[in-house]
Scaffold this active site. Structure first.
Site, short mmCIF file in Angstrom:
data_model
loop_
_atom_site.label_atom_id
_atom_site.label_comp_id
_atom_site.label_asym_id
_atom_site.label_seq_id
_atom_site.Cartn_x
_atom_site.Cartn_y
_atom_site.Cartn_z
N SER A 208 -8.25 0.29 10.24
CA SER A 208 -8.64 -1.00 9.67
C SER A 208 -10.05 -1.34 10.13
CB SER A 208 -7.68 -2.09 10.13
OG SER A 208 -8.16 -3.38 9.79
N ALA B 292 -6.60 -4.62 1.05
CA ALA B 292 -5.62 -4.75 -0.04
C ALA B 292 -4.73 -5.95 0.21
CB ALA B 292 -4.77 -3.48 -0.15
N ALA B 293 -4.31 -6.57 -0.86
CA ALA B 293 -3.37 -7.68 -0.78
C ALA B 293 -1.96 -7.11 -0.63
CB ALA B 293 -3.47 -8.54 -2.02
N LEU C 11 0.82 -1.22 0.00
CA LEU C 11 0.00 0.00 0.00
C LEU C 11 0.85 1.26 0.00
CD1 LEU C 11 -2.84 -0.95 2.52
CD2 LEU C 11 -3.20 -0.13 0.18
N ASP D 191 10.87 3.45 4.75
CA ASP D 191 10.67 2.03 5.00
C ASP D 191 11.87 1.51 5.78
OD1 ASP D 191 8.44 0.03 3.73
OD2 ASP D 191 10.24 -1.06 4.28
N ALA E 23 -6.90 -3.20 18.62
CA ALA E 23 -6.74 -2.15 19.62
C ALA E 23 -5.93 -0.99 19.04
CB ALA E 23 -6.04 -2.71 20.86
N TYR F 156 -3.88 -5.89 17.04
CA TYR F 156 -4.02 -5.06 15.84
C TYR F 156 -5.30 -4.22 15.91
CZ TYR F 156 -4.08 -4.15 10.75
OH TYR F 156 -4.10 -3.57 9.51
N VAL G 166 9.64 3.77 12.12
CA VAL G 166 8.74 4.83 12.57
C VAL G 166 8.67 4.92 14.09
CG1 VAL G 166 7.27 4.93 10.52
CG2 VAL G 166 6.78 3.23 12.31
N ASN H 151 1.40 4.95 7.20
CA ASN H 151 1.00 3.68 6.60
C ASN H 151 1.73 2.48 7.20
OD1 ASN H 151 0.03 1.88 4.19
ND2 ASN H 151 2.28 1.77 4.12
N LYS I 176 -5.52 -0.19 15.83
CA LYS I 176 -6.18 0.48 14.70
C LYS I 176 -7.37 1.33 15.15
CE LYS I 176 -3.51 -0.58 11.33
NZ LYS I 176 -2.62 0.49 10.83
#
Length: 293
Positions: free
Chosen positions: A141, A186-187, A18, A37, A156, A154, A63, A89, A158
């Site tokens: 999400s 998204a994949a 993404l 990244d 919690a 995840y 990050v 992201n 998001k």
């Protein structure tokens, strides 16, 4: 045609999936892009952007590393003179049912997704306030908004970034800083092997990224959650029912709640509060103290 000429964007976790798709689209529309990244994917995406005639720089680091993020933002600001867009992201998964999940996995997910959004946002916030312009996107999400088996950590994290978005949208409004959230389908590398190829082809990252563009342009909304996948788009809203009011002299309040529960949760005429105090205004209004909402 939405153009971002002269603007500077930072996209975290942009070495693939993404984030890469977001970075390429923002660059295609004219933005100078910082591609962040943890690995060499950032350099590859920068090369793609430059090959297409755009401007970009790689920033390889985590990050969650405050010193690194501050240095990344400082470098971009010194080179290009402004920071207009931040897309938070970056993310990871450590899925297990809650009973089998160790607390280290829970803390790690919170650190990457929550503090990994807070740290970059804090680094750009004063720049955006000073220039009286900013557009920030949090990546939430449906797992956070609605829950998902095996993703307590995840989920919690998001949902936490949604609350972060809501408050920053209020605080940034006077400085023309608009803060929104994306809930993508998204994949990506995180989902490899979890679904058949024909499904993967329908939920490619590039079918999500237009939602980011819609959330960062000059006339973007504020405090909106866009769900996106397979070229389909929806808005998720956190609402509050009109509920009920129990007379002040009632002693059996819990029993009344149980008896009138269907009325309590009735979604008819739901309210989408503008801020937290709207709950108090509604409740006091129903009790006869104030105008309510």
């Amino acid at each position: 045609m939405i153009r971002l000429d002269g603007q500077v964007a930072i996209v975290t976790g942009a070495g693939g999936g993404l984030g890469r798709s977001h970075a390429l689209l923002l660059a295609k529309r004219g933005a100078k892009v910082v591609v962040n990244d943890m690995g060499a994917g950032a350099d590859a995406v920068v090369a793609e952007i430059k090959a297409a005639g755009g401007e970009a720089m790689a920033a390889i680091g985590s990050v969650t590393d405050e010193a690194f993020i501050n240095a990344m933002v400082k470098t971009a600001h010194e080179q290009w003179g402004r920071i207009d867009i931040l897309v938070n992201n970056a993310g990871i998964l450590r899925d297990k049912s809650f009973g089998k999940m160790d607390l280290d996995s829970f803390r790690l997910i919170l650190d990457v997704h929550v503090m990994g959004s807070v740290i970059p946002t804090k680094a750009v916030w004063e720049i955006m306030r000073a220039q009286n312009y900013g557009r920030i996107v949090m990546t939430s999400s449906s797992s956070g908004i609605f829950g998902n088996f095996g993703q307590a950590n995840y989920s919690a994290a998001k949902m936490a970034v949604v609350g972060f978005m809501q408050t920053l949208g209020l605080e940034g409004e006077r400085y023309n800083i608009r803060v929104n959230a994306l809930a993508p389908t998204a994949a990506t590398q995180m989902m490899e092997g979890l679904m058949p190829q024909e499904t993967v082809d329908l939920i490619r990252p590039e079918f999500v990224s237009p939602a980011v563009l819609a959330l960062v342009h000059a006339d973007a909304p504020n405090r909106t959650i866009i769900c996106a996948g397979a070229k389909s788009f929806e808005a998720a809203r956190i609402s509050m029912t009109r509920g009920i009011h129990v007379p002040a002299d009632a002693d059996d309040i819990a029993e009344i709640l149980v008896e009138r529960f269907d009325e309590l949760i009735d979604p008819a005429n739901d309210i989408v509060p503008h801020q937290a105090f709207d709950q108090s205004k509604l409740e006091l209004g129903k009790a006869g103290f104030g105008p309510g909402i």
